[in-house]
Enzyme design. Structure first.
Site, mmCIF file in Angstrom:
data_model
loop_
_atom_site.group_PDB
_atom_site.id
_atom_site.type_symbol
_atom_site.label_atom_id
_atom_site.label_comp_id
_atom_site.label_asym_id
_atom_site.label_seq_id
_atom_site.Cartn_x
_atom_site.Cartn_y
_atom_site.Cartn_z
ATOM 1 N N ASP A 85 5.935 -10.131 4.795
ATOM 2 C CA ASP A 85 5.366 -10.800 3.928
ATOM 3 C C ASP A 85 6.217 -11.110 2.567
ATOM 4 O O ASP A 85 5.812 -12.141 1.942
ATOM 5 C CB ASP A 85 3.970 -10.190 3.458
ATOM 6 C CG ASP A 85 2.771 -10.186 4.581
ATOM 7 O OD1 ASP A 85 3.035 -10.792 5.610
ATOM 8 O OD2 ASP A 85 1.933 -9.296 4.386
ATOM 9 N N GLY A 110 1.001 -1.357 -0.096
ATOM 10 C CA GLY A 110 -0.063 -0.189 0.047
ATOM 11 C C GLY A 110 0.755 1.342 -0.056
ATOM 12 O O GLY A 110 0.514 2.358 -0.554
ATOM 13 N N THR A 111 1.957 1.085 0.826
ATOM 14 C CA THR A 111 2.773 2.292 0.788
ATOM 15 C C THR A 111 3.516 2.815 -0.415
ATOM 16 O O THR A 111 3.567 3.878 -0.943
ATOM 17 C CB THR A 111 3.825 1.959 1.848
ATOM 18 O OG1 THR A 111 3.415 1.769 3.099
ATOM 19 C CG2 THR A 111 5.202 2.939 1.918
ATOM 20 N N HIS A 113 -2.063 -12.550 4.708
ATOM 21 C CA HIS A 113 -3.629 -12.599 4.352
ATOM 22 C C HIS A 113 -3.572 -13.161 2.614
ATOM 23 O O HIS A 113 -4.404 -13.620 2.328
ATOM 24 C CB HIS A 113 -4.325 -11.419 4.457
ATOM 25 C CG HIS A 113 -4.828 -11.353 6.049
ATOM 26 N ND1 HIS A 113 -5.646 -12.107 6.320
ATOM 27 C CD2 HIS A 113 -4.709 -10.555 6.998
ATOM 28 C CE1 HIS A 113 -6.264 -11.983 7.657
ATOM 29 N NE2 HIS A 113 -5.550 -10.993 7.928
#
Ligand code: F6P
Length: 357
Positions: free
Chosen positions: A136, A113-114, A180
């Site tokens: 991750d 996201g960053t 996730h």
């Protein structure tokens, strides 16, 4: 004189401090004068102009320290264009802070996201250099992210501990590992910890295949089974659902997480006792392992060199054992997932590990 803004965004991980220290040491060891603006709690600090002036001394003694001295938070990319509750335009506010402080560049440490937001800021004309952090290891454009090896160590330690008690009691044990969307951490910790079954988001499982493996082990005289389950592991049936159908199903999901669902189904089908262990955020905590300290320092040094060269718009990545500069537009918005055909998956299968597929 170089004016550098620095921030850490998204979930924290080990070696964020080591990476920032690497950048700052490289800069202060050069001929160039530097001013460092540390933005507090990620992009929030940049949006609301919340920063601290830092010197080389602030980065001393933090090589081994987990977490981030700047603090972090999640500023989701999908709402970056929505005004905040006071009507502040976040993107404009970040640009204003940058220009008001007359920064030469931003050093941004983060995950997926960053990187989307970092690339947006680049498109908006800001000079940006990024560093790949996440336990991750799912960032596209780099073979490795810092934090990953430290988290593999912790998740492996958890599986090792479970192994001895599982063997004593002859139980089926599930260890739920973070991730996730991608399964690199589960795959590596699972293999390192000698898991018998590994369930990943990228390889939907069939519960009957999982049960077959447990029963095969039983027949061969192994009294226990260890299953490493990624947070985002998904059954074959669920993988067939549309996003909408899946979301609807999850609204009434009776389990705290997927591991408990797998445990309940195994218990129902075999009558065996199943226990679940969730190490959770421990996997992101504590000191970085030696690998991550060296790795993050190397990436930090390269980011420092890029700033001195005036080379912006890149993530410092790692390819084929070399530190490389990867254009941000190539990184943003892509995930590096475990391919079911990856050689590591094939090798795991040769070792007798079941993926429930
Ligand atoms: O930062 C990555 C990660 O640790 C994932 O492995 C995990 O699924 C998620 O963050 C947890 O997020 P949070 O810290 O917001 O609970």
């Amino acid at each position: 004189m170089k004016r550098i803004g620095m921030l850490t965004s998204g979930g924290d991980c080990q070696a964020l401090n080591a990476a920032m220290r690497g950048v700052v040491k490289t800069l202060v060891n050069s001929e160039e004068k530097v001013e460092i603006y540390g933005f507090i709690d990620g992009y929030k600090g940049l949006i609301y102009s919340n920063f601290q002036m830092l010197t080389g001394r602030d980065f001393s003694g933090i090589l081994t320290k987990g977490g981030t001295i700047l603090g972090t938070s999640r500023t989701p990319f999908k709402t970056i264009h929505e005004p905040d509750k006071n009507g502040v335009d976040k993107v404009e506010a970040m640009k204003q802070t940058y220009h008001k402080l007359q920064l030469d560049c931003l050093v941004i440490l983060g995950g997926n996201g960053t990187h989307k937001t970092a690339n947006l800021l680049r498109e908006e004309g800001l000079n940006v250099v990024t560093l790949p952090k996440t336990i991750d290891n799912d960032l596209w454009g780099t073979d490795m992210t810092f934090g990953f090896q430290s988290a593999v160590n912790i998740a492996t330690d958890a599986i090792d501990c479970i192994h001895t008690t599982a063997a004593s009691h002859g139980r089926v044990f599930i260890v739920e590992v973070m991730g996730h969307k991608v399964g690199w951490l589960t795959l590596n910790a699972g293999m390192a910890g000698g898991a018998d079954i590994i369930l990943l988001p990228e390889i939907p499982y069939d519960i009957d295949k999982v049960v077959d493996k447990i029963e095969e082990r039983d027949k061969n005289g192994s009294r226990f089974t260890i299953i490493a389950v990624a947070e985002g592991a998904i059954s074959k049936e669920d993988a067939k659902l549309s996003k909408k159908e899946y979301r609807k199903k999850m609204e009434k999901y009776p389990y705290p997480s997927v591991s408990y669902e797998v445990a309940a189904k195994i218990q129902e089908k075999t009558g065996r006792e199943v226990r679940v262990t969730v190490p959770g955020h421990m996997q992101r905590g504590g000191s970085p392992c030696p690998y991550d300290r060296v790795f993050a320092s190397r990436l930090g040094a390269e980011a420092g060199r890029m700033i001195l060269d005036g080379q912006y718009g890149f993530m410092v990545g790692y390819k084929n054992r070399e530190v490389v500069r990867v254009p941000l537009e190539e990184v943003a918005g892509k995930l590096k997932m475990v391919s079911p055909d990856a050689t590591i998956v094939q090798e795991a299968k040769l070792l007798g590990i079941s993926f429930g597929d």
